[in-house]
Design a protein around this motif. Structure first.
Motif, PDB file in Angstrom:
ATOM      1  N   LEU A 114       0.830  -1.205   0.000  1.00 18.37           N
ATOM      2  CA  LEU A 114       0.000   0.000   0.000  1.00 18.37           C
ATOM      3  C   LEU A 114       0.866   1.256   0.000  1.00 18.37           C
ATOM      4  N   VAL A 115       1.978   1.216   0.732  1.00 23.14           N
ATOM      5  CA  VAL A 115       2.915   2.343   0.721  1.00 23.14           C
ATOM      6  C   VAL A 115       3.458   2.545  -0.692  1.00 23.14           C
ATOM      7  N   ASN A 116       3.834   1.446  -1.347  1.00 22.08           N
ATOM      8  CA  ASN A 116       4.343   1.535  -2.712  1.00 22.08           C
ATOM      9  C   ASN A 116       3.269   2.036  -3.672  1.00 22.08           C
ATOM     10  N   ALA A 117       2.037   1.571  -3.470  1.00 20.42           N
ATOM     11  CA  ALA A 117       0.936   1.977  -4.344  1.00 20.42           C
ATOM     12  C   ALA A 117       0.662   3.473  -4.233  1.00 20.42           C
ATOM     13  N   GLN A 118       0.685   3.984  -3.020  1.00 18.20           N
ATOM     14  CA  GLN A 118       0.435   5.412  -2.821  1.00 18.20           C
ATOM     15  C   GLN A 118       1.485   6.266  -3.511  1.00 18.20           C
ATOM     16  N   ARG A 119       2.686   5.734  -3.604  1.00 22.98           N
ATOM     17  CA  ARG A 119       3.752   6.474  -4.278  1.00 22.98           C
ATOM     18  C   ARG A 119       3.471   6.592  -5.773  1.00 22.98           C
ATOM     19  N   GLY A 120       2.935   5.527  -6.368  1.00 19.87           N
ATOM     20  CA  GLY A 120       2.540   5.570  -7.776  1.00 19.87           C
ATOM     21  C   GLY A 120       3.698   5.548  -8.759  1.00 19.87           C
ATOM     22  N   LEU A 121       4.827   4.968  -8.352  1.00 12.66           N
ATOM     23  CA  LEU A 121       6.014   4.895  -9.210  1.00 12.66           C
ATOM     24  C   LEU A 121       6.199   3.456  -9.679  1.00 12.66           C
ATOM     25  N   TYR A 122       6.319   3.255 -11.004  1.00 12.77           N
ATOM     26  CA  TYR A 122       6.368   1.903 -11.565  1.00 12.77           C
ATOM     27  C   TYR A 122       7.418   1.779 -12.668  1.00 12.77           C
ATOM     28  N   PRO A 123       7.978   0.570 -12.826  1.00 17.66           N
ATOM     29  CA  PRO A 123       8.837   0.332 -13.989  1.00 17.66           C
ATOM     30  C   PRO A 123       8.017   0.481 -15.270  1.00 17.66           C
ATOM     31  N   MET A 124       8.645   0.913 -16.337  1.00 20.83           N
ATOM     32  CA  MET A 124       7.936   1.111 -17.598  1.00 20.83           C
ATOM     33  C   MET A 124       7.253  -0.165 -18.069  1.00 20.83           C
ATOM     34  N   SER A 125       7.839  -1.326 -17.728  1.00 17.19           N
ATOM     35  CA  SER A 125       7.259  -2.596 -18.164  1.00 17.19           C
ATOM     36  C   SER A 125       5.849  -2.810 -17.611  1.00 17.19           C
ATOM     37  N   ARG A 126       5.556  -2.235 -16.442  1.00 18.18           N
ATOM     38  CA  ARG A 126       4.216  -2.380 -15.847  1.00 18.18           C
ATOM     39  C   ARG A 126       3.169  -1.588 -16.629  1.00 18.18           C
ATOM     40  N   GLY A 127       3.623  -0.610 -17.408  1.00 18.74           N
ATOM     41  CA  GLY A 127       2.681   0.239 -18.131  1.00 18.74           C
ATOM     42  C   GLY A 127       2.556  -0.065 -19.608  1.00 18.74           C
ATOM     43  N   GLU A 128       3.100  -1.203 -20.027  1.00 18.53           N
ATOM     44  CA  GLU A 128       3.103  -1.525 -21.454  1.00 18.53           C
ATOM     45  C   GLU A 128       1.701  -1.640 -22.045  1.00 18.53           C
ATOM     46  N   ARG A 129       0.707  -1.973 -21.218  1.00 17.85           N
ATOM     47  CA  ARG A 129      -0.659  -2.151 -21.722  1.00 17.85           C
ATOM     48  C   ARG A 129      -1.537  -0.929 -21.504  1.00 17.85           C
ATOM     49  N   ILE A 130      -0.969   0.143 -20.983  1.00 16.42           N
ATOM     50  CA  ILE A 130      -1.743   1.376 -20.845  1.00 16.42           C
ATOM     51  C   ILE A 130      -1.917   1.989 -22.233  1.00 16.42           C
ATOM     52  N   PRO A 131      -3.153   2.220 -22.694  1.00 15.79           N
ATOM     53  CA  PRO A 131      -3.348   2.858 -23.999  1.00 15.79           C
ATOM     54  C   PRO A 131      -2.632   4.201 -24.061  1.00 15.79           C
ATOM     55  N   ALA A 132      -2.100   4.514 -25.216  1.00 16.70           N
ATOM     56  CA  ALA A 132      -1.284   5.714 -25.377  1.00 16.70           C
ATOM     57  C   ALA A 132      -1.953   6.996 -24.868  1.00 16.70           C
ATOM     58  N   PRO A 133      -3.248   7.214 -25.148  1.00 15.78           N
ATOM     59  CA  PRO A 133      -3.863   8.456 -24.647  1.00 15.78           C
ATOM     60  C   PRO A 133      -3.857   8.553 -23.121  1.00 15.78           C
ATOM     61  N   TYR A 134      -4.064   7.421 -22.438  1.00 11.66           N
ATOM     62  CA  TYR A 134      -4.039   7.430 -20.970  1.00 11.66           C
ATOM     63  C   TYR A 134      -2.615   7.639 -20.464  1.00 11.66           C
ATOM     64  N   LEU A 135      -1.669   7.005 -21.131  1.00  9.29           N
ATOM     65  CA  LEU A 135      -0.267   7.134 -20.731  1.00  9.29           C
ATOM     66  C   LEU A 135       0.176   8.587 -20.825  1.00  9.29           C
ATOM     67  N   LYS A 136      -0.230   9.247 -21.886  1.00  7.36           N
ATOM     68  CA  LYS A 136       0.141  10.647 -22.095  1.00  7.36           C
ATOM     69  C   LYS A 136      -0.554  11.571 -21.100  1.00  7.36           C
ATOM     70  N   ARG A 137      -1.815  11.252 -20.790  1.00  8.94           N
ATOM     71  CA  ARG A 137      -2.619  12.142 -19.954  1.00  8.94           C
ATOM     72  C   ARG A 137      -2.337  11.984 -18.468  1.00  8.94           C
ATOM     73  N   TYR A 138      -2.080  10.751 -18.029  1.00  7.28           N
ATOM     74  CA  TYR A 138      -2.035  10.490 -16.591  1.00  7.28           C
ATOM     75  C   TYR A 138      -0.667  10.082 -16.041  1.00  7.28           C
ATOM     76  N   CYS A 139       0.322   9.894 -16.891  1.00  6.13           N
ATOM     77  CA  CYS A 139       1.605   9.361 -16.434  1.00  6.13           C
ATOM     78  C   CYS A 139       2.761  10.270 -16.824  1.00  6.13           C
ATOM     79  N   LEU A 140       3.749  10.338 -15.944  1.00  8.03           N
ATOM     80  CA  LEU A 140       4.928  11.150 -16.169  1.00  8.03           C
ATOM     81  C   LEU A 140       6.145  10.241 -16.314  1.00  8.03           C
ATOM     82  N   ARG A 141       6.900  10.413 -17.395  1.00  4.67           N
ATOM     83  CA  ARG A 141       8.083   9.584 -17.638  1.00  4.67           C
ATOM     84  C   ARG A 141       9.237  10.038 -16.750  1.00  4.67           C
ATOM     85  N   GLY A 142       9.889   9.070 -16.099  1.00  8.53           N
ATOM     86  CA  GLY A 142      10.996   9.395 -15.225  1.00  8.53           C
ATOM     87  C   GLY A 142      12.263   9.749 -15.993  1.00  8.53           C
ATOM     88  N   THR A 143      13.085  10.607 -15.408  1.00 11.40           N
ATOM     89  CA  THR A 143      14.374  10.968 -16.004  1.00 11.40           C
ATOM     90  C   THR A 143      15.446  10.833 -14.932  1.00 11.40           C
TER      91      THR A 143
END
Length: 278
Positions: A153-182
Motif C-alpha cells: 500500500l505504501v508503494n501503491a500510494q507512491r505511484g512509481l512503476y517500472p515502464m514494463s508495468r505500463g506496457e498495456r496502458i493505452p497511449a492516450p491514458y499514458l500521455k494524460r495520466y503518467c509522467l516519464r521518469g528521467t
C-alpha cells in the motif's frame, strides 16, 4: 553459499510438520492456502528474514511469528507471502465493460463508488481511476483500494512503476495520466498527482467483515480467490458481496468461478456478476 543453494538447503530442512505450522499460521492470519508445492515459494520469500534475524531454521522463525514480540515480524511475513506482481489494464474486457455499460448505466447515480479489493501495488486501482476520470467526471466518483500488505500500500500510494508495468496502458491514458521518469528515475513512470489523490489506499483483511467501507456500485476481486480453500473463498465472497449495492457489479479473475456457491449473484458474462436485488 549462492542464494539458490541456500534456499534449497533451507527447503530440505523443513519437515512436513514444520511446513504444516506455516500453512496453519497463514491460513489463520489471512485465509491463505499454501499447498505442499509452495515450499520453494516459502523459502524464496522468507529465507532472507531468517538470515537477517540470525535464525538457522524455520521452526525458530515460526516461534517468533507466534510470540508476543513477533507482531512486527508477522506483518513483514504476510507482506512477503502475499505480494503478487500485476500490471495496468490487466484483463481489459472488465475495463471495457466498465466504460461502455457500467458507467453509462449509473449516469444518474449521485456517486459512483468502486472497490479494488486485494489491490496489491495499485495498478488496478489507478486503471480504474483513469477510466472513471475519463468517462465519469465531472460527476462524483470514488476508488477505494485495500490490501492485507501495508508495504504494498505504501508503494501503491507512491505511484512509481517500472515502464514494463505500463506496457498495456493505452497511449492516450499514458500521455494524460503518467509522467516519464528521467535521471535516477529513467525506466520508470509515475502516475500524476491529481489522479493519485483520487484513490484511497487502506489496509484490509478480506476474511474479516468491515462495515466502515460503506457500499459499492462496483467491486473488483480479481485473481485472489485462487489462493483460498473453499471455506475461506466462501467467507471472503460473503464479506465482499455484503458491501455490494443491490444491482451492483462484481468482477473476478477470468480463471475464477463462483459456480454452486449460493450467493445472491447472477452471472452476466464469464467473470462478471450482478447482485440480485432483494
Amino acid at each position: 553459499m549462492p542464494v539458490d543453494s541456500a534456499c534449497s538447503a533451507l527447503v530440505s530442512t523443513i519437515s512436513d510438520q514444520e511446513f504444516g505450522l506455516f500453512q496453519q499460521f497463514f491460513h489463520e492470519q489471512i485465509g491463505l492456502q499454501l499447498t505442499t508445492v509452495k515450499k520453494p515459494l516459502l523459502c524464496g520469500r522468507l529465507s532472507k528474514r531468517l538470515t537477517a534475524l540470525g535464525l538457522d531454521n524455520y521452526r525458530a522463525y515460526y516461534n517468533l511469528l507466534v510470540s508476543k514480540a513477533g507482531a512486527q515480524e508477522r506483518e513483514t511475513a504476510i507482506d512477503l507471502i502475499t505480494t503478487h506482481e500485476t500490471y495496468f489494464f490487466r484483463e481489459p474486457k472488465h475495463f471495457e465493460l466498465l466504460q461502455h455499460k457500467v458507467i453509462p448505466g449509473l449516469h444518474a447515480s449521485p456517486e459512483l463508488r468502486v472497490w479494488s479489493a486485494a489491490s496489491s501495488t495499485g495498478e488496478e486501482a489507478y486503471t480504474l481511476a483513469m477510466i472513471l476520470d475519463s468517462f465519469r467526471s465531472p460527476k462524483p466518483w470514488t476508488v477505494i483500494a485495500s490490501d492485507i500488505s501495508r508495504q504494498v500500500l505504501v508503494n501503491a500510494q507512491r505511484g512509481l512503476y517500472p515502464m514494463s508495468r505500463g506496457e498495456r496502458i493505452p497511449a492516450p491514458y499514458l500521455k494524460r495520466y503518467c509522467l516519464r521518469g528521467t535521471g535516477r528515475y529513467a525506466g520508470y513512470f509515475m502516475v500524476e498527482a491529481p489522479l493519485r489523490e483520487r484513490v484511497e489506499f487502506i489496509p484490509g483483511n478480506l476474511t474479516q467483515q468491515d462495515s466502515s467501507l460503506g457500499m459499492f456500485d462496483v467491486i473488483l476481486l480479481r485473481n485472489v480467490l485462487i489462493y483460498f480453500d473453499q471455506p475461506t473463498k466462501l467467507l471472503v465472497l460473503r464479506n465482499v458481496v455484503e458491501r455490494l449495492k443491490p444491482g451492483g457489479w462484481l468482477m473476478v479473475g477470468h480463471s475464477e468461478s463462483l459456480h454452486d456457491l449460493r450467493l445472491p449473484l447472477e452471472l452476466v458474462t464469464p467473470s462478471v456478476y450482478r447482485k440480485v436485488c432483494a
